[in-house]
Design a protein around this motif. Structure first.
Motif, PDB file in Angstrom:
ATOM      1  N   VAL A  12      -1.589  -1.679  -4.000  1.00  0.00           N
ATOM      2  CA  VAL A  12      -2.593  -0.609  -3.886  1.00  0.00           C
ATOM      3  C   VAL A  12      -1.819   0.710  -3.903  1.00  0.00           C
ATOM      4  O   VAL A  12      -1.055   0.994  -2.984  1.00  0.00           O
TER       5      VAL A  12
ATOM      6  N   LEU B 209      -9.064  -5.608  -5.617  1.00  0.00           N
ATOM      7  CA  LEU B 209      -7.954  -6.571  -5.573  1.00  0.00           C
ATOM      8  C   LEU B 209      -8.421  -7.991  -5.859  1.00  0.00           C
ATOM      9  O   LEU B 209      -7.624  -8.834  -6.285  1.00  0.00           O
TER      10      LEU B 209
ATOM     11  N   VAL C 266       0.869  -1.184   0.000  1.00  0.00           N
ATOM     12  CA  VAL C 266       0.000   0.000   0.000  1.00  0.00           C
ATOM     13  C   VAL C 266       0.904   1.231   0.000  1.00  0.00           C
ATOM     14  O   VAL C 266       1.655   1.449   0.960  1.00  0.00           O
TER      15      VAL C 266
ATOM     16  N   THR D  30      -7.287   1.772   4.708  1.00  0.00           N
ATOM     17  CA  THR D  30      -7.101   0.601   3.842  1.00  0.00           C
ATOM     18  C   THR D  30      -6.078  -0.360   4.442  1.00  0.00           C
ATOM     19  O   THR D  30      -6.275  -1.582   4.428  1.00  0.00           O
TER      20      THR D  30
ATOM     21  N   ILE E 187     -11.519  -0.968  -2.509  1.00  0.00           N
ATOM     22  CA  ILE E 187     -10.148  -1.388  -2.833  1.00  0.00           C
ATOM     23  C   ILE E 187      -9.994  -2.899  -2.652  1.00  0.00           C
ATOM     24  O   ILE E 187      -9.408  -3.595  -3.491  1.00  0.00           O
TER      25      ILE E 187
END
Ligand SMILES: NC(=O)c1ccc[n+]([C@@H]2O[C@H](COP(=O)([O-])OP(=O)(O)OC[C@H]3O[C@@H](n4cnc5c(N)ncnc54)[C@H](O)[C@@H]3O)[C@@H](O)[C@H]2O)c1
Length: 292
Positions: free
Chosen positions: A72, A219, A12, A23, A215
């Protein structure tokens, strides 16, 4: 049921930011092993690995991508005024290119990238223009007149290039205003007094927890290619009926369909059908008569 993300190694970027911190926590709760790349040290940031570095740096991104399965990418200067025009544009486009090019070349299978509603340019356009039509959708014509919007439009091109070149699947999200519930409520209070302020974004918003969930779905969704999605709460952040708002503040703009109650004038079909996304955190607003 175990998440398909349990045990997966996820990088991330921008992990200490508004969306990145929520997240990182969400993915960690699902059992992912998160590598957090952050340019600022943040003692609150809990992740499997924390790397302090710059997404513009080839070396820092290479270190962050070691043994990573999924990416991400959220790091950016997230507003036209977040730096000089040069800094905002160059940070965003170089970071997205650097992260996706290295991830693609390493054989990473999937990346989720933060684009923005501003990729179509109209919300920050200084000439007071309106969208070409409502509901806003992923094909709406753009009219870009600022460096942040341009960077996000270019990031979407970078996503497509990376897929064509390396076969990395990329989901990019055209996030509307994303924030915590209390900040979103304050924004809604502002729109109650000045509803014209939200017309160019269709009064759209998204709770940060819903952004993290989108998110997650980006994924894990079954898809291939590079795809861009609008995501937002189903309702607006203004306490008036959408049709009445559009009559008042976008009277000449074509409507491709009618809107029910406070329905957000944004087409969320792609996110719903391809990703299975629907926002769970909505503002609880009354519906008032609009007085202008
Ligand atoms: N929050 C919103 O309303 C919103 C709306 C649309 C799109 N987005 C996009 O979502 C992403 C996340 O936004 P956010 O609201 O969390 O913003 P944020 O500013 O809170 O987080 C962005 C993070 O990126 C980091 N960063 C900036 N430059 C960096 C660099 N060179 N190297 C490494 N890290 C760097 C910042 O330090 C920050 O922690 C951004 O790409 C933003 O453009 C946000």
């Amino acid at each position: 049921m175990n998440s398909p993300l349990a045990g997966r190694r996820v990088l991330v970027t921008g992990a200490a930011g508004r969306i990145g911190s929520v997240t990182t926590r969400h993915l960690t709760e699902l059992g992912s092993l998160v590598t957090a790349l952050t340019i600022v040290e943040d003692p609150e940031l809990k992740a499997d690995r924390v790397i302090v570095g710059d997404t513009r740096s080839e070396d820092d991104v290479a270190a962050a991508l070691a043994d990573v399965d999924l990416v991400v990418h959220l790091a950016a200067l997230a507003h036209p005024s977040a730096g000089t025009p040069y800094d905002v544009y160059s940070t965003n486009v170089v970071s997205t290119f650097n992260v996706l090019a290295q991830a693609g070349a390493l054989g990473v299978k999937r990346a989720v990238v933060a684009s923005s509603i501003n990729a179509f340019g109209v919300p920050f356009n200084p000439h007071g223009i309106r969208p070409a039509y409502y509901p806003l959708d992923e094909k709406i014509p753009s009219d870009v007149a600022d460096w942040y919007s341009l960077s996000k439009q270019n990031d979407e091109n970078t996503c497509r290039m990376a897929w064509r070149q390396w076969g990395i699947d990329v989901v990019s999200f055209r996030f509307p205003h994303v924030n915590s519930a209390d900040v979103l409520q304050r924004m809604a209070d502002g729109h109650a007094k000045n509803p014209a302020a939200g017309v160019r974004e269709g009064w759209s918003y998204l709770d940060t927890r819903d952004a993290a969930r989108a998110i997650e779905l980006g994924l894990t969704a079954s898809l291939s290619g590079a795809h861009t999605f609008f995501v937002a709460a189903d309702t607006t952040n203004a306490p008036y009926e959408t049709e009445i708002l559009l009559d008042a503040f976008a009277p000449g703009v074509p409507r491709l369909r009618r809107f029910v109650g406070r329905e957000v004038p944004m087409d969320l079909t792609a996110a719903r059908t391809v990703l299975g996304f629907q926002a769970q955190y909505e503002l609880d607003l009354p519906t008032h008569e609009l007085e202008i």
